[in-house]
Design a protein around this motif. Structure first.
Motif, PDB file in Angstrom:
ATOM      1  N   GLN A 181      -2.069  -0.285   6.921  1.00  0.00           N
ATOM      2  CA  GLN A 181      -1.321   0.083   5.591  1.00  0.00           C
ATOM      3  C   GLN A 181      -0.572   1.148   5.784  1.00  0.00           C
ATOM      4  O   GLN A 181       0.544   1.225   5.034  1.00  0.00           O
ATOM      5  N   LEU A 182      -0.837   2.193   6.514  1.00  0.00           N
ATOM      6  CA  LEU A 182      -0.036   3.424   6.791  1.00  0.00           C
ATOM      7  C   LEU A 182       1.242   3.027   7.302  1.00  0.00           C
ATOM      8  O   LEU A 182       2.180   3.518   6.777  1.00  0.00           O
ATOM      9  N   LEU A 183       1.256   2.153   8.356  1.00  0.00           N
ATOM     10  CA  LEU A 183       2.509   1.751   9.079  1.00  0.00           C
ATOM     11  C   LEU A 183       3.624   1.092   7.910  1.00  0.00           C
ATOM     12  O   LEU A 183       4.892   1.472   7.968  1.00  0.00           O
ATOM     13  N   SER A 184       2.953   0.380   7.204  1.00  0.00           N
ATOM     14  CA  SER A 184       3.766  -0.305   6.088  1.00  0.00           C
ATOM     15  C   SER A 184       4.511   0.755   5.183  1.00  0.00           C
ATOM     16  O   SER A 184       5.512   0.834   4.838  1.00  0.00           O
ATOM     17  N   ALA A 185       3.752   1.631   4.924  1.00  0.00           N
ATOM     18  CA  ALA A 185       4.313   2.846   3.998  1.00  0.00           C
ATOM     19  C   ALA A 185       5.352   3.593   4.985  1.00  0.00           C
ATOM     20  O   ALA A 185       6.512   3.912   4.294  1.00  0.00           O
TER      21      ALA A 185
ATOM     22  N   PRO B  50       0.743  -1.339   0.066  1.00  0.00           N
ATOM     23  CA  PRO B  50       0.063   0.022   0.073  1.00  0.00           C
ATOM     24  C   PRO B  50       0.960   1.244  -0.016  1.00  0.00           C
ATOM     25  O   PRO B  50       0.688   1.915   0.875  1.00  0.00           O
ATOM     26  N   TRP B  51       1.739   1.123  -0.682  1.00  0.00           N
ATOM     27  CA  TRP B  51       2.425   2.455  -0.893  1.00  0.00           C
ATOM     28  C   TRP B  51       3.230   2.585  -2.444  1.00  0.00           C
ATOM     29  O   TRP B  51       3.076   1.685  -3.246  1.00  0.00           O
ATOM     30  N   ARG B  52       3.706   3.971  -2.801  1.00  0.00           N
ATOM     31  CA  ARG B  52       4.542   3.888  -3.822  1.00  0.00           C
ATOM     32  C   ARG B  52       5.502   5.191  -3.513  1.00  0.00           C
ATOM     33  O   ARG B  52       5.286   5.776  -2.623  1.00  0.00           O
TER      34      ARG B  52
END
Ligand SMILES: Cc1cc2nc3c(=O)[nH]c(=O)nc-3n(C[C@H](O)[C@H](O)[C@H](O)COP(=O)(O)O)c2cc1C
Length: 193
Positions: A115-119, A50-52
């Motif tokens: 998801q934000l933590l993964s980013a 969930p990031w780029r």
């Protein structure tokens, strides 16, 4: 054991270099590829990725700074000159700014905060990767990270947010170490009563 110690040394040696003290050259294409390849190896519940990352490089970094400064002044005509200059200078030193974007899937069984933590892990991994390759770097946000027009300018979708601008360059000064939290004060032990 040796590999573990190497990683701890890398962690111990990493610290931010204030973006105003960064200069060129930034990472080459090959170095950028290497940093990204390792930095996306992050914990990721549900394999959502969930990031780029959006790379702003070389002369485009200053162009981005000019654009954000002009945009800020346009929406706030009372903005003091010093604030406008601060906006512009923020992007006048690093040779490479990596915009880490969280691309969150709302309503997914994996909570949005995970998801934000993964980013966030990607952003920190990029700092480490930059450090590992001998670059100096700093993770910044500031108002621009939360501004809808900046999001449009960078082509973000409605479900996307900026986790950070990772400023990367070279530095001739050793960044001063700051006072770190006492780890023993941050650790408690639990065992069943
Ligand atoms: C999400 C996030 C946003 C940050 N934004 C800013 C910022 O806008 N301006 C700033 O001076 N520091 C900011 N920081 C702090 C610096 O990146 C950095 O952590 C600090 O200056 C020194 O810590 P370090 O040496 O461990 O990197 C931010 C940190 C995080 C995690």
């Amino acid at each position: 054991m040796h590999r573990k110690h190497s990683l701890l040394d890398l962690l111990a040696g990493r610290r931010s270099t204030p973006s105003l003290q960064l200069s060129g050259p930034g990472p080459t294409d090959a170095e950028l590829d290497a940093m990204l390849r390792e930095a996306v190896r992050v914990p990721d519940h549900g394999k959502l990725a969930p990031w780029r990352v959006i790379a702003i490089r070389d002369a485009d970094v200053a162009r981005f700074g000019e654009w954000t400064a002009a945009h800020h002044a346009a929406v706030d005509p009372t903005l003091p000159d010093a604030a406008r200059e601060k906006d512009r200078l923020r992007y006048a030193h690093a040779s490479c700014v990596l915009v880490v974007v969280a691309s969150v899937t709302p309503g997914h069984k994996v909570p949005e905060c995970e998801q934000l933590l993964s980013a966030g892990c990607v952003a920190f991994s990029l700092l480490l990767a930059a450090h590992g390759l001998g670059f100096a770097a700093q993770w910044l946000t500031g108002w621009a990270a939360y501004d809808a027009a900046v999001h449009d300018q960078l082509g973000l979708a409605p479900n996307e947010n900026i986790v950070g601008f990772i400023h990367i360059g070279r530095s001739t000064v050793e960044p001063p170490e700051r006072v770190r939290p006492d780890p023993t004060a941050k650790l408690t032990h639990w065992s069943p009563a």
